[in-house]
Write an enzyme that holds these catalytic residues in place. Structure first.
Site, PDB file in Angstrom:
ATOM      1  N   TYR A  33       0.861  -1.176   0.000  1.00  0.00           N
ATOM      2  CA  TYR A  33       0.000   0.000   0.000  1.00  0.00           C
ATOM      3  C   TYR A  33       0.897   1.225   0.000  1.00  0.00           C
ATOM      4  O   TYR A  33       1.966   1.229   0.618  1.00  0.00           O
ATOM      5  CB  TYR A  33      -0.895   0.029   1.244  1.00  0.00           C
ATOM      6  CG  TYR A  33      -1.681  -1.244   1.459  1.00  0.00           C
ATOM      7  CD1 TYR A  33      -2.987  -1.359   0.991  1.00  0.00           C
ATOM      8  CD2 TYR A  33      -1.123  -2.325   2.126  1.00  0.00           C
ATOM      9  CE1 TYR A  33      -3.716  -2.523   1.179  1.00  0.00           C
ATOM     10  CE2 TYR A  33      -1.836  -3.505   2.317  1.00  0.00           C
ATOM     11  CZ  TYR A  33      -3.133  -3.596   1.842  1.00  0.00           C
ATOM     12  OH  TYR A  33      -3.833  -4.753   2.021  1.00  0.00           O
ATOM     13  N   VAL A  34       0.473   2.264  -0.695  1.00  0.00           N
ATOM     14  CA  VAL A  34       1.243   3.501  -0.741  1.00  0.00           C
ATOM     15  C   VAL A  34       0.361   4.646  -0.272  1.00  0.00           C
ATOM     16  O   VAL A  34      -0.740   4.855  -0.786  1.00  0.00           O
ATOM     17  CB  VAL A  34       1.775   3.798  -2.161  1.00  0.00           C
ATOM     18  CG1 VAL A  34       2.603   5.080  -2.154  1.00  0.00           C
ATOM     19  CG2 VAL A  34       2.614   2.631  -2.672  1.00  0.00           C
ATOM     20  N   ASP A 148      11.700  -5.678 -13.850  1.00  0.00           N
ATOM     21  CA  ASP A 148      10.284  -5.331 -14.017  1.00  0.00           C
ATOM     22  C   ASP A 148      10.141  -3.891 -14.496  1.00  0.00           C
ATOM     23  O   ASP A 148       9.338  -3.119 -13.964  1.00  0.00           O
ATOM     24  CB  ASP A 148       9.520  -5.542 -12.712  1.00  0.00           C
ATOM     25  CG  ASP A 148       8.008  -5.612 -12.928  1.00  0.00           C
ATOM     26  OD1 ASP A 148       7.579  -5.948 -14.055  1.00  0.00           O
ATOM     27  OD2 ASP A 148       7.247  -5.341 -11.970  1.00  0.00           O
TER      28      ASP A 148
END
Length: 271
Positions: A33-34, A148
Site C-alpha cells: 500500500y502507498v 520489471d
C-alpha cells in the site's frame, strides 16, 4: 534498521525519531500500500510504502528491496529516506519512506495524452528515454538487473526527469541456470515478479542450461520506448484480449499503419 515507534490517534507514524502525518491513500497492490504522508518538521510530502510480509521469505524480499534502494545514489533511481520493519498483531510490515513525485508515473502521463488524442512529442520521448537508460545503466554497472521495467515503474518529475522505482524484483544480473529444476524455478519466479507484457522471451520458457542476464531489461526498455511512441505497449492488447504473450514475443513487433513514420526515425537514432 530504522525503528517505528507508533501509529498515534492523530494518524501519524514515527520512524527514526521523525514524525510523518498521513494525508491520503495513493495506491494499493496485492501485498503493498502507498500513502501520502507529510513530514512534521520539514512540511514536505513523502510516499509511505507499506509491504505486508506474510512469511519469512516475504520479509527477506522486503529487506532486499530496502538494500537495493540503499545501494544507489543516482538521480534516475528512487532514493530511500527511511525504513522500518513493524510487528503488529502477529503480522510484519516493511515501511519505506520514499520521495513523493507529484506528477506520477510515466504511464499516467501517457494515459492523459491518449485521452486527449495527443502523442508525446519526439524531444520529450528522447529526454525521458535517455534518463531511463541512465538509471538502468547504473543498475547494470553494479551487477544487478531491474527485471520489471515498465511505464508504471517509472516516475516523472515536473521537469520530465524519469526515476526508476519498485526495486523489489531486482536481483543479480547474471543468473546461471543448470538443469531443468533451476530453469523451472527461474521461470516460476519470472511469472510472479516480471510483468507479462514487458517480460523478455527467455523468461517465458527458460532453457535447462543457459544464462539469464541484464539483457532482459533491454527487452523491457524497448517495450517502454514503444509505449511512449504508441501510447500502449507492443503486447498490451494481446494480453488484454487473452491471447498468448509468450507466443507473440517470438515474432517481430508490428508497427501500426498510422505510425509507420516512427520506423524511419528509429533507424536513425543512436544512444
Amino acid at each position: 534498521m530504522g525503528q517505528a515507534l507508533c501509529i498515534c490517534s492523530r494518524g501519524a507514524i514515527t520512524i527514526d525519531n521523525k514524525k510523518y502525518y498521513f494525508v491520503q491513500k495513493l495506491d494499493e497492490g496485492g501485498f503493498s500500500y502507498v500513502d501520502l504522508v507529510e513530514g512534521a518538521k520539514d512540511g514536505r510530502f513523502y510516499a509511505l510504502k507499506r509491504i505486508l510480509c506474510h512469511d519469512r521469505q516475504a520479509r527477506q524480499e522486503a529487506q532486499t528491496e530496502v538494500e537495493m534502494h540503499q545501494m544507489f545514489n543516482h538521480h534516475n533511481i528512487l532514493s530511500l529516506v527511511a525504513y522500518a520493519f513493524v510487528d503488529s498483531g502477529g503480522k510484519t510490515e516493511a515501511w519505506l519512506i520514499l520521495p513523493y513525485i507529484r506528477k506520477g508515473t510515466l504511464w499516467s502521463v501517457l494515459e492523459k495524452l491518449r485521452d486527449k488524442g495527443s502523442l508525446m512529442p519526439e524531444n520529450q520521448i528522447l529526454k525521458i528515454f535517455s534518463g531511463i537508460c541512465s538509471g538502468l545503466k547504473a543498475i547494470h554497472d553494479k551487477g544487478y538487473a531491474h527485471r520489471d521495467l515498465k511505464p508504471t515503474n517509472v516516475l516523472l518529475d515536473e521537469g520530465d526527469r524519469p526515476v526508476l522505482m519498485d526495486l523489489g524484483s531486482m536481483n543479480c544480473a547474471r543468473i546461471e541456470v543448470r538443469g531443468s529444476r533451476e530453469a523451472m524455478t527461474v521461470q516460476d519466479w519470472a511469472a510472479q515478479r516480471c510483468t507479462i507484457s514487458y517480460r523478455a522471451p527467455e523468461l517465458f520458457n527458460v532453457e535447462s542450461h543457459c544464462i539469464i542476464d541484464e539483457r532482459t531489461d533491454i527487452w523491457s526498455l524497448g517495450c517502454v520506448l514503444y509505449c511512449m511512441m504508441m501510447l500502449e505497449g507492443p503486447y498490451d492488447m494481446i494480453f488484454q484480449k487473452g491471447d498468448s504473450v509468450a507466443l507473440a514475443v517470438q515474432n517481430p513487433v508490428t508497427i501500426p499503419p498510422t505510425c509507420r513514420g516512427w520506423t524511419m526515425k528509429l533507424k536513425h537514432l543512436s544512444f
